[in-house]
Design a protein around this motif. Structure first.
Motif, PDB file in Angstrom:
ATOM      1  N   LYS A   1       0.838  -1.209   0.000  1.00 22.51           N
ATOM      2  CA  LYS A   1       0.000   0.000   0.000  1.00 22.51           C
ATOM      3  C   LYS A   1       0.874   1.260   0.000  1.00 22.51           C
ATOM      4  O   LYS A   1       0.619   2.204  -0.760  1.00 22.51           O
ATOM      5  CB  LYS A   1      -0.899  -0.011   1.229  1.00 22.51           C
ATOM      6  CG  LYS A   1      -1.864   1.140   1.310  1.00 22.51           C
ATOM      7  CD  LYS A   1      -2.739   0.972   2.550  1.00 22.51           C
ATOM      8  CE  LYS A   1      -3.910   1.913   2.569  1.00 22.51           C
ATOM      9  NZ  LYS A   1      -4.797   1.622   3.720  1.00 22.51           N
TER      10      LYS A   1
ATOM     11  N   ARG B   1       2.502   1.639  -3.411  1.00 26.38           N
ATOM     12  CA  ARG B   1       1.504   1.992  -4.425  1.00 26.38           C
ATOM     13  C   ARG B   1       1.178   3.483  -4.332  1.00 26.38           C
ATOM     14  O   ARG B   1       1.171   4.196  -5.338  1.00 26.38           O
ATOM     15  CB  ARG B   1       0.233   1.159  -4.226  1.00 26.38           C
ATOM     16  CG  ARG B   1      -0.909   1.589  -5.154  1.00 26.38           C
ATOM     17  CD  ARG B   1      -2.189   0.826  -4.878  1.00 26.38           C
ATOM     18  NE  ARG B   1      -2.706   0.978  -3.551  1.00 26.38           N
ATOM     19  CZ  ARG B   1      -3.392   2.051  -3.101  1.00 26.38           C
ATOM     20  NH1 ARG B   1      -3.601   3.087  -3.877  1.00 26.38           N
ATOM     21  NH2 ARG B   1      -3.850   2.073  -1.856  1.00 26.38           N
TER      22      ARG B   1
ATOM     23  N   LYS C   1       3.781   5.863  -5.629  1.00 22.81           N
ATOM     24  CA  LYS C   1       3.791   5.979  -7.089  1.00 22.81           C
ATOM     25  C   LYS C   1       2.570   6.748  -7.601  1.00 22.81           C
ATOM     26  O   LYS C   1       2.461   7.015  -8.797  1.00 22.81           O
ATOM     27  CB  LYS C   1       3.821   4.591  -7.740  1.00 22.81           C
ATOM     28  CG  LYS C   1       5.153   3.873  -7.561  1.00 22.81           C
ATOM     29  CD  LYS C   1       5.143   2.571  -8.333  1.00 22.81           C
ATOM     30  CE  LYS C   1       6.473   1.876  -8.272  1.00 22.81           C
ATOM     31  NZ  LYS C   1       7.482   2.484  -9.136  1.00 22.81           N
TER      32      LYS C   1
ATOM     33  N   TRP D   1      -0.497   5.585  -7.584  1.00 18.60           N
ATOM     34  CA  TRP D   1      -1.402   4.645  -8.237  1.00 18.60           C
ATOM     35  C   TRP D   1      -2.629   4.387  -7.375  1.00 18.60           C
ATOM     36  O   TRP D   1      -2.545   4.343  -6.152  1.00 18.60           O
ATOM     37  CB  TRP D   1      -0.713   3.310  -8.491  1.00 18.60           C
ATOM     38  CG  TRP D   1       0.414   3.352  -9.464  1.00 18.60           C
ATOM     39  CD1 TRP D   1       0.781   4.388 -10.275  1.00 18.60           C
ATOM     40  CD2 TRP D   1       1.335   2.297  -9.727  1.00 18.60           C
ATOM     41  NE1 TRP D   1       1.871   4.042 -11.027  1.00 18.60           N
ATOM     42  CE2 TRP D   1       2.240   2.766 -10.714  1.00 18.60           C
ATOM     43  CE3 TRP D   1       1.486   1.013  -9.228  1.00 18.60           C
ATOM     44  CZ2 TRP D   1       3.263   1.989 -11.214  1.00 18.60           C
ATOM     45  CZ3 TRP D   1       2.514   0.230  -9.717  1.00 18.60           C
ATOM     46  CH2 TRP D   1       3.393   0.709 -10.702  1.00 18.60           C
TER      47      TRP D   1
ATOM     48  N   GLN E   1      -5.823   1.703  -6.339  1.00 17.92           N
ATOM     49  CA  GLN E   1      -5.947   0.250  -6.218  1.00 17.92           C
ATOM     50  C   GLN E   1      -6.426  -0.341  -7.542  1.00 17.92           C
ATOM     51  O   GLN E   1      -6.012  -1.431  -7.926  1.00 17.92           O
ATOM     52  CB  GLN E   1      -6.908  -0.112  -5.088  1.00 17.92           C
ATOM     53  CG  GLN E   1      -6.346   0.166  -3.716  1.00 17.92           C
ATOM     54  CD  GLN E   1      -7.321  -0.130  -2.591  1.00 17.92           C
ATOM     55  OE1 GLN E   1      -8.540  -0.108  -2.784  1.00 17.92           O
ATOM     56  NE2 GLN E   1      -6.780  -0.392  -1.419  1.00 17.92           N
TER      57      GLN E   1
ATOM     58  N   HIS F   1      -5.750   0.772 -10.592  1.00 10.16           N
ATOM     59  CA  HIS F   1      -4.621   0.717 -11.527  1.00 10.16           C
ATOM     60  C   HIS F   1      -3.703  -0.465 -11.203  1.00 10.16           C
ATOM     61  O   HIS F   1      -3.314  -1.219 -12.102  1.00 10.16           O
ATOM     62  CB  HIS F   1      -3.833   2.033 -11.483  1.00 10.16           C
ATOM     63  CG  HIS F   1      -2.646   2.055 -12.394  1.00 10.16           C
ATOM     64  ND1 HIS F   1      -2.766   2.104 -13.767  1.00 10.16           N
ATOM     65  CD2 HIS F   1      -1.315   1.993 -12.129  1.00 10.16           C
ATOM     66  CE1 HIS F   1      -1.558   2.091 -14.309  1.00 10.16           C
ATOM     67  NE2 HIS F   1      -0.663   2.028 -13.346  1.00 10.16           N
ATOM     68  N   LEU F   2      -3.371  -0.620  -9.912  1.00  9.37           N
ATOM     69  CA  LEU F   2      -2.522  -1.746  -9.514  1.00  9.37           C
ATOM     70  C   LEU F   2      -3.193  -3.067  -9.852  1.00  9.37           C
ATOM     71  O   LEU F   2      -2.535  -3.995 -10.341  1.00  9.37           O
ATOM     72  CB  LEU F   2      -2.196  -1.672  -8.017  1.00  9.37           C
ATOM     73  CG  LEU F   2      -1.376  -2.826  -7.459  1.00  9.37           C
ATOM     74  CD1 LEU F   2      -0.049  -2.988  -8.199  1.00  9.37           C
ATOM     75  CD2 LEU F   2      -1.136  -2.622  -5.969  1.00  9.37           C
TER      76      LEU F   2
ATOM     77  N   ILE G   1      -6.930  -6.269  -4.134  1.00 14.85           N
ATOM     78  CA  ILE G   1      -5.849  -5.369  -3.718  1.00 14.85           C
ATOM     79  C   ILE G   1      -6.179  -4.762  -2.359  1.00 14.85           C
ATOM     80  O   ILE G   1      -5.334  -4.700  -1.465  1.00 14.85           O
ATOM     81  CB  ILE G   1      -5.602  -4.266  -4.774  1.00 14.85           C
ATOM     82  CG1 ILE G   1      -5.151  -4.867  -6.109  1.00 14.85           C
ATOM     83  CG2 ILE G   1      -4.607  -3.237  -4.250  1.00 14.85           C
ATOM     84  CD1 ILE G   1      -3.826  -5.605  -6.067  1.00 14.85           C
TER      85      ILE G   1
ATOM     86  N   GLU H   1      -3.895  -5.243   0.982  1.00 22.18           N
ATOM     87  CA  GLU H   1      -3.315  -4.087   1.660  1.00 22.18           C
ATOM     88  C   GLU H   1      -3.840  -3.897   3.083  1.00 22.18           C
ATOM     89  O   GLU H   1      -3.069  -3.589   3.989  1.00 22.18           O
ATOM     90  CB  GLU H   1      -3.605  -2.809   0.863  1.00 22.18           C
ATOM     91  CG  GLU H   1      -2.854  -2.727  -0.438  1.00 22.18           C
ATOM     92  CD  GLU H   1      -3.133  -1.446  -1.202  1.00 22.18           C
ATOM     93  OE1 GLU H   1      -2.416  -1.194  -2.183  1.00 22.18           O
ATOM     94  OE2 GLU H   1      -4.058  -0.681  -0.824  1.00 22.18           O
TER      95      GLU H   1
ATOM     96  N   LEU I   1       3.419  -8.676  -7.460  1.00 20.12           N
ATOM     97  CA  LEU I   1       3.395  -7.516  -6.565  1.00 20.12           C
ATOM     98  C   LEU I   1       4.787  -7.180  -6.026  1.00 20.12           C
ATOM     99  O   LEU I   1       5.204  -6.031  -6.067  1.00 20.12           O
ATOM    100  CB  LEU I   1       2.423  -7.760  -5.409  1.00 20.12           C
ATOM    101  CG  LEU I   1       0.947  -7.704  -5.777  1.00 20.12           C
ATOM    102  CD1 LEU I   1       0.091  -8.324  -4.665  1.00 20.12           C
ATOM    103  CD2 LEU I   1       0.516  -6.281  -6.067  1.00 20.12           C
TER     104      LEU I   1
ATOM    105  N   PHE J   1       7.111  -3.798  -7.180  1.00 19.90           N
ATOM    106  CA  PHE J   1       7.519  -2.770  -6.226  1.00 19.90           C
ATOM    107  C   PHE J   1       8.925  -2.981  -5.681  1.00 19.90           C
ATOM    108  O   PHE J   1       9.364  -2.256  -4.792  1.00 19.90           O
ATOM    109  CB  PHE J   1       6.529  -2.715  -5.058  1.00 19.90           C
ATOM    110  CG  PHE J   1       5.179  -2.176  -5.452  1.00 19.90           C
ATOM    111  CD1 PHE J   1       5.045  -0.888  -5.941  1.00 19.90           C
ATOM    112  CD2 PHE J   1       4.054  -2.951  -5.333  1.00 19.90           C
ATOM    113  CE1 PHE J   1       3.810  -0.377  -6.294  1.00 19.90           C
ATOM    114  CE2 PHE J   1       2.804  -2.457  -5.685  1.00 19.90           C
ATOM    115  CZ  PHE J   1       2.681  -1.169  -6.170  1.00 19.90           C
TER     116      PHE J   1
END
Length: 120
Positions: free
Chosen positions: A20, A23, A26, A28, A30, A32-33, A44, A48, A62, A66
């Motif tokens: 989380k 993410r 960046k 982003w 949830q 988009h991820l 997601i 998280e 994942l 990252f």
């Protein structure tokens, strides 16, 4: 004949929080991820916030996306000597680009040299 059963379960709460954090760093969502790793936004959210376990394939996507080292989550007892501050700094360093790391390296080198001159 009874088979050996390993009782310890992986606690994924800390890993979910790290996912989380990265993410959000960046920028982003949830959603988009979820698209990037072929999961639903709800999955997601559960990873998280609840530390929900996921498939090995999704887990791999994942942590590689990252650049998360999973040792601290799989073997927390072996890394027990590190302070929370050091872990926090390590996470910050992992998010920096090459130019930012050059600045940090210069600061650390300056501290080391200052220590050496104190001892003489």
């Amino acid at each position: 004949m009874r088979m050996y059963q390993y009782e310890k379960r992986l606690d994924c709460h800390a890993l979910g929080q790290e996912i989380k954090r990265r993410r959000k760093a960046k920028g982003w969502t949830q959603e988009h991820l979820a698209q990037l790793v072929d999961l639903t936004p709800r999955s997601i959210m559960y990873i998280e916030n609840r530390g929900q376990h996921t498939s090995l394939n999704a887990f791999y996507k994942l942590v590689t996306l990252f650049d998360i080292s999973v040792d601290e989550f799989f073997y927390p007892d072996k890394l027990g000597g590190e302070s929370e501050r050091r872990k926090r700094i390590d996470r910050m360093l992992n998010d920096m680009d090459e130019k930012e790391l050059i600045i940090i390296e210069g600061a650390a080198e300056g501290i080391r040299k200052a220590r050496e001159t104190e001892g003489t």
